[in-house]
Write a protein that holds these residues in place. Structure first.
Motif, PDB file in Angstrom:
ATOM      1  N   LYS A   1      12.935  -6.415  -7.369  1.00 54.12           N
ATOM      2  CA  LYS A   1      13.429  -7.760  -7.641  1.00 54.12           C
ATOM      3  C   LYS A   1      13.145  -8.655  -6.443  1.00 54.12           C
ATOM      4  CE  LYS A   1      17.155  -6.457 -10.806  1.00 54.12           C
ATOM      5  NZ  LYS A   1      18.620  -6.503 -11.063  1.00 54.12           N
ATOM      6  N   THR A   2      12.760  -9.900  -6.718  1.00 53.44           N
ATOM      7  CA  THR A   2      12.471 -10.857  -5.662  1.00 53.44           C
ATOM      8  C   THR A   2      13.159 -12.180  -5.974  1.00 53.44           C
ATOM      9  OG1 THR A   2      10.510 -11.803  -6.712  1.00 53.44           O
ATOM     10  CG2 THR A   2      10.188  -9.802  -5.389  1.00 53.44           C
ATOM     11  N   GLU A   3      13.051 -13.129  -5.052  1.00 52.42           N
ATOM     12  CA  GLU A   3      13.673 -14.434  -5.252  1.00 52.42           C
ATOM     13  C   GLU A   3      12.910 -15.294  -6.263  1.00 52.42           C
ATOM     14  OE1 GLU A   3      13.762 -16.428  -1.523  1.00 52.42           O
ATOM     15  OE2 GLU A   3      11.659 -15.993  -1.057  1.00 52.42           O
ATOM     16  N   TYR A   4      11.713 -14.845  -6.663  1.00 49.51           N
ATOM     17  CA  TYR A   4      10.922 -15.597  -7.643  1.00 49.51           C
ATOM     18  C   TYR A   4      10.739 -14.840  -8.953  1.00 49.51           C
ATOM     19  CZ  TYR A   4       7.517 -12.488  -5.465  1.00 49.51           C
ATOM     20  OH  TYR A   4       6.879 -11.369  -4.969  1.00 49.51           O
ATOM     21  N   GLY A   5      11.172 -13.595  -9.033  1.00 54.13           N
ATOM     22  CA  GLY A   5      11.001 -12.785 -10.242  1.00 54.13           C
ATOM     23  C   GLY A   5      10.933 -11.315  -9.898  1.00 54.13           C
ATOM     24  N   LEU A   6       9.749 -10.731 -10.030  1.00 54.70           N
ATOM     25  CA  LEU A   6       9.555  -9.306  -9.772  1.00 54.70           C
ATOM     26  C   LEU A   6       8.268  -9.084  -8.985  1.00 54.70           C
ATOM     27  CD1 LEU A   6      10.270  -7.924 -13.382  1.00 54.70           C
ATOM     28  CD2 LEU A   6      11.884  -7.942 -11.460  1.00 54.70           C
ATOM     29  N   ARG A   7       8.285  -8.061  -8.138  1.00 56.35           N
ATOM     30  CA  ARG A   7       7.057  -7.590  -7.490  1.00 56.35           C
ATOM     31  C   ARG A   7       6.702  -6.239  -8.084  1.00 56.35           C
ATOM     32  NH1 ARG A   7       8.432  -7.352  -2.218  1.00 56.35           N
ATOM     33  NH2 ARG A   7       7.594  -9.436  -1.821  1.00 56.35           N
ATOM     34  N   LEU A   8       5.433  -6.069  -8.453  1.00 58.65           N
ATOM     35  CA  LEU A   8       4.954  -4.825  -9.040  1.00 58.65           C
ATOM     36  C   LEU A   8       3.957  -4.188  -8.075  1.00 58.65           C
ATOM     37  CD1 LEU A   8       5.939  -6.684 -11.410  1.00 58.65           C
ATOM     38  CD2 LEU A   8       4.174  -5.637 -12.811  1.00 58.65           C
ATOM     39  N   ILE A   9       4.165  -2.923  -7.768  1.00 63.00           N
ATOM     40  CA  ILE A   9       3.242  -2.185  -6.906  1.00 63.00           C
ATOM     41  C   ILE A   9       2.744  -0.973  -7.668  1.00 63.00           C
ATOM     42  CG2 ILE A   9       2.924  -1.000  -4.712  1.00 63.00           C
ATOM     43  CD1 ILE A   9       5.210  -2.658  -3.578  1.00 63.00           C
ATOM     44  N   ALA A  10       1.444  -0.911  -7.916  1.00 60.98           N
ATOM     45  CA  ALA A  10       0.821   0.217  -8.623  1.00 60.98           C
ATOM     46  C   ALA A  10       0.029   1.043  -7.622  1.00 60.98           C
ATOM     47  CB  ALA A  10      -0.079  -0.284  -9.744  1.00 60.98           C
ATOM     48  N   LEU A  11       0.334   2.334  -7.541  1.00 56.98           N
ATOM     49  CA  LEU A  11      -0.299   3.244  -6.584  1.00 56.98           C
ATOM     50  C   LEU A  11      -1.161   4.253  -7.326  1.00 56.98           C
ATOM     51  CD1 LEU A  11       2.898   3.952  -4.438  1.00 56.98           C
ATOM     52  CD2 LEU A  11       1.100   2.270  -3.952  1.00 56.98           C
ATOM     53  N   ARG A  12      -2.427   4.325  -6.937  1.00 56.88           N
ATOM     54  CA  ARG A  12      -3.346   5.321  -7.489  1.00 56.88           C
ATOM     55  C   ARG A  12      -3.882   6.157  -6.324  1.00 56.88           C
ATOM     56  NH1 ARG A  12      -3.822   0.860 -11.055  1.00 56.88           N
ATOM     57  NH2 ARG A  12      -4.150   1.467 -13.254  1.00 56.88           N
ATOM     58  N   GLN A  13      -3.384   7.376  -6.200  1.00 53.11           N
ATOM     59  CA  GLN A  13      -3.771   8.198  -5.052  1.00 53.11           C
ATOM     60  C   GLN A  13      -5.198   8.714  -5.223  1.00 53.11           C
ATOM     61  OE1 GLN A  13      -0.861  11.039  -3.708  1.00 53.11           O
ATOM     62  NE2 GLN A  13      -2.371  12.217  -2.523  1.00 53.11           N
ATOM     63  N   ILE A  14      -6.052   8.379  -4.251  1.00 54.35           N
ATOM     64  CA  ILE A  14      -7.446   8.800  -4.269  1.00 54.35           C
ATOM     65  C   ILE A  14      -7.570  10.241  -3.776  1.00 54.35           C
ATOM     66  CG2 ILE A  14      -9.782   8.247  -3.476  1.00 54.35           C
ATOM     67  CD1 ILE A  14      -8.438   6.047  -5.184  1.00 54.35           C
ATOM     68  N   ASP A  15      -6.927  10.532  -2.650  1.00 53.04           N
ATOM     69  CA  ASP A  15      -6.881  11.883  -2.094  1.00 53.04           C
ATOM     70  C   ASP A  15      -5.677  11.940  -1.153  1.00 53.04           C
ATOM     71  OD1 ASP A  15      -7.744  10.673   0.360  1.00 53.04           O
ATOM     72  OD2 ASP A  15      -9.833  10.913  -0.268  1.00 53.04           O
ATOM     73  N   GLU A  16      -5.564  12.999  -0.376  1.00 54.97           N
ATOM     74  CA  GLU A  16      -4.390  13.153   0.476  1.00 54.97           C
ATOM     75  C   GLU A  16      -4.293  12.052   1.522  1.00 54.97           C
ATOM     76  OE1 GLU A  16      -4.145  16.986   2.237  1.00 54.97           O
ATOM     77  OE2 GLU A  16      -3.886  18.042   0.322  1.00 54.97           O
ATOM     78  N   GLU A  17      -5.425  11.486   1.907  1.00 55.56           N
ATOM     79  CA  GLU A  17      -5.441  10.479   2.970  1.00 55.56           C
ATOM     80  C   GLU A  17      -5.423   9.046   2.458  1.00 55.56           C
ATOM     81  OE1 GLU A  17      -5.172  11.319   6.112  1.00 55.56           O
ATOM     82  OE2 GLU A  17      -5.164  13.446   5.537  1.00 55.56           O
ATOM     83  N   ARG A  18      -5.940   8.814   1.243  1.00 52.29           N
ATOM     84  CA  ARG A  18      -6.142   7.444   0.772  1.00 52.29           C
ATOM     85  C   ARG A  18      -5.440   7.192  -0.556  1.00 52.29           C
ATOM     86  NH1 ARG A  18     -12.234   6.765  -0.019  1.00 52.29           N
ATOM     87  NH2 ARG A  18     -11.886   8.802  -1.013  1.00 52.29           N
ATOM     88  N   THR A  19      -4.871   5.998  -0.671  1.00 51.03           N
ATOM     89  CA  THR A  19      -4.225   5.564  -1.906  1.00 51.03           C
ATOM     90  C   THR A  19      -4.634   4.128  -2.212  1.00 51.03           C
ATOM     91  OG1 THR A  19      -2.310   7.038  -1.785  1.00 51.03           O
ATOM     92  CG2 THR A  19      -1.995   4.967  -2.972  1.00 51.03           C
ATOM     93  N   HIS A  20      -4.990   3.886  -3.451  1.00 53.02           N
ATOM     94  CA  HIS A  20      -5.274   2.517  -3.887  1.00 53.02           C
ATOM     95  C   HIS A  20      -3.943   1.826  -4.183  1.00 53.02           C
ATOM     96  CE1 HIS A  20      -6.094  -0.712  -6.830  1.00 53.02           C
ATOM     97  NE2 HIS A  20      -7.110  -0.934  -6.028  1.00 53.02           N
ATOM     98  N   VAL A  21      -3.774   0.648  -3.596  1.00 57.75           N
ATOM     99  CA  VAL A  21      -2.536  -0.119  -3.749  1.00 57.75           C
ATOM    100  C   VAL A  21      -2.871  -1.461  -4.398  1.00 57.75           C
ATOM    101  CG1 VAL A  21      -0.495  -1.026  -2.575  1.00 57.75           C
ATOM    102  CG2 VAL A  21      -1.744   0.914  -1.581  1.00 57.75           C
ATOM    103  N   ARG A  22      -2.173  -1.773  -5.465  1.00 57.11           N
ATOM    104  CA  ARG A  22      -2.351  -3.070  -6.120  1.00 57.11           C
ATOM    105  C   ARG A  22      -0.981  -3.722  -6.241  1.00 57.11           C
ATOM    106  NH1 ARG A  22      -5.879  -6.190  -9.106  1.00 57.11           N
ATOM    107  NH2 ARG A  22      -5.017  -7.303 -10.901  1.00 57.11           N
ATOM    108  N   VAL A  23      -0.848  -4.899  -5.647  1.00 61.11           N
ATOM    109  CA  VAL A  23       0.420  -5.623  -5.635  1.00 61.11           C
ATOM    110  C   VAL A  23       0.267  -6.891  -6.469  1.00 61.11           C
ATOM    111  CG1 VAL A  23       2.171  -6.742  -4.206  1.00 61.11           C
ATOM    112  CG2 VAL A  23       0.953  -4.724  -3.344  1.00 61.11           C
TER     113      VAL A  23
END
Length: 453
Positions: A227-249
């Motif tokens: 929840k935020t002061e303007y609505g909602l923040r969505l964070i989608a995580l797609r783990q590439i491997d143990e070291e790297r993760t794709h983050v989309r906000v």
């Protein structure tokens, strides 16, 4: 399971509907500036189930008034622009941008009839290539100082498109992080250098991996909703491997907008505006954090799909959205071409004019939609009861505090992604040629980058 009454509550936005009362507490996109260019700047507008006419007078002022002439109900959209207002073609009654009746020429010369006539009129302002109208009561709210309103005109571009469905299902596709791995799946990657103006076609930040490959190969995102002061923040995580993760906000901007990354340099702020309960327009403002927007290229790209004057998609229900079974087998998940706007339009229009949510079965990947519907019901109650101002109905002081919101699309460390995405956003703002503010919440969490502000 949702009841029919609950579905009606959150979908219907007419003048007498609870959600309609909520929507009328906000500025609504009514037209693009370009729609009132040319020799006759007059446009009929249907908005929230009501009919208006939008015009620009000889002095350059914008007006939005009820479409039916108060004399005998003729259509003012066919009126004449002259003598400081819009003149009805039936008997010549003349109205200015404030709805005042200036002349009733068919009446006797000494008639005072026009002094008692007033057409309902609504405030109109221009921001970032869009004409915004306020249909509510009292003083209009202030605009939040979000990026698309803060950036100079050289770094924004506005467009729109029509969808033949209820506004809510059109909005909900934009706050559904899981659907992109399927609905927008491409079986082959194209050169990211050719991705200008196209969504999901560039490489993610801090990598050479194209978004098409990430969406295709990592289709079970972990979704966080805040929840935020303007609505909602969505964070989608797609783990590439143990070291790297794709983050989309991405962000839900209340009541009916969202803010998403288009590329490392550009974001999209988009609203889904009810024409009536069974049709809507999406209005998008594209904001660049690097070079000025190539407006002509962006417009030409979109006019390949959308036909003027009503911005209707050339691929639609009447021609099965261009569906090609060979393409579906070999090129794209939908078989409906490379423009993701067509994919979205098929998805939401295929649900029906107003989706019957009594028949749906939601899962964990729908958590943003569930939380948004809960928020929407809560804010409708505020609007109806008058117990408090709904979310993002702002005065001038509070409007200045709503900045950003932060978005990003990149590949960072699996351990430490929480700070990584904020660092990417702040660095982009620091490098912008215009004064892109760092939202206070983000600045507080990455002070090592924000101190320069």
């Amino acid at each position: 399971m949702m009841s029919r009454e609950q579905n009606d509550l959150i979908t219907r936005t007419g003048p007498q509907d609870p959600a309609g009362k909520l929507m009328r507490m906000y500025w609504q996109p009514a037209a693009l500036i370009e729609e009132l260019q040319g020799e006759r700047p007059i446009r009929p507008v249907r908005l929230l189930g009501e009919n208006f006419v939008l015009f620009r007078d000889e002095a350059g002022r914008y007006g939005l008034i009820d479409r039916d002439c108060p004399h005998r109900g003729a259509d003012l959209a066919f009126g004449r622009l002259e003598n400081g207002g819009l003149r009805c073609a039936f008997h010549g009654w003349l109205f200015d941008v404030e709805g005042s009746c200036l002349e009733t020429p068919a009446e006797p010369a000494n008639s005072r009839l026009c002094a008692g006539i007033r057409q309902r009129a609504y405030p109109v302002v221009e921001k970032s290539g869009v004409l915004w109208a306020y249909l509510g009561e009292g003083t209009p709210p202030a605009f939040p100082e979000i990026d698309c309103f803060t950036a100079p005109g050289t770094h924004t571009f506005a467009f729109k498109g029509m969808m033949n469905c209820n506004w809510l299902q059109a909005l909900e596709v934009g706050i559904d992080p899981a659907h992109a791995s399927f609905l927008h799946r491409f079986f082959h990657d194209e050169d990211p250098s050719a991705s200008y103006g196209k969504q999901f076609r560039a490489s993610s930040a801090d990598s050479d991996l194209p978004m098409t490959r990430i969406l295709r190969e990592y289709d079970r995102p972990i979704i966080n909703v805040e929840k935020t002061e303007y609505g909602l923040r969505l964070i989608a995580l797609r783990q590439i491997d143990e070291e790297r993760t794709h983050v989309r906000v991405t962000n839900q901007l209340f009541p009916h907008g969202f803010v998403i990354p288009m590329s490392a340099e550009m974001t999209i702020t988009q609203w889904h505006v009810p024409i009536d309960d069974e049709n809507c327009y999406w209005y998008a403002i594209f904001t660049s954090f690097s070079a000025p927007v190539d407006k002509q290229k962006m417009r030409d790209q979109r006019l390949e799909l959308y036909a003027l004057p009503d911005y209707v998609s050339r691929r639609n229900k009447a021609n099965d959205y261009g569906f090609d079974p060979h393409e579906q087998a070999n090129e794209t998940y939908t078989g409906m071409g490379l423009d993701i706007n067509v994919h979205d339009q098929w998805a939401v229009e295929s649900m029906g004019a107003i989706q019957d949510r009594t028949r749906e079965h939601l899962g964990q990947s729908d958590k943003a939609i569930i939380q948004y519907r809960r928020l929407l019901r809560q804010e409708i109650e505020k609007a109806v009861s008058g117990s408090a101002l709904p979310l993002l109905v702002l005065d001038g002081a509070h409007a200045r505090s709503i900045q950003g919101p932060a978005t990003m699309d990149g590949i960072g460390p699996t351990a430490g992604w929480e700070i990584y995405w904020m660092e990417v956003d702040v660095k982009r703002r620091r490098g912008a040629p215009w004064a892109a503010p760092v939202p206070a919440e983000i600045a507080a969490r990455v002070p090592h980058l924000s101190a320069a502000q």
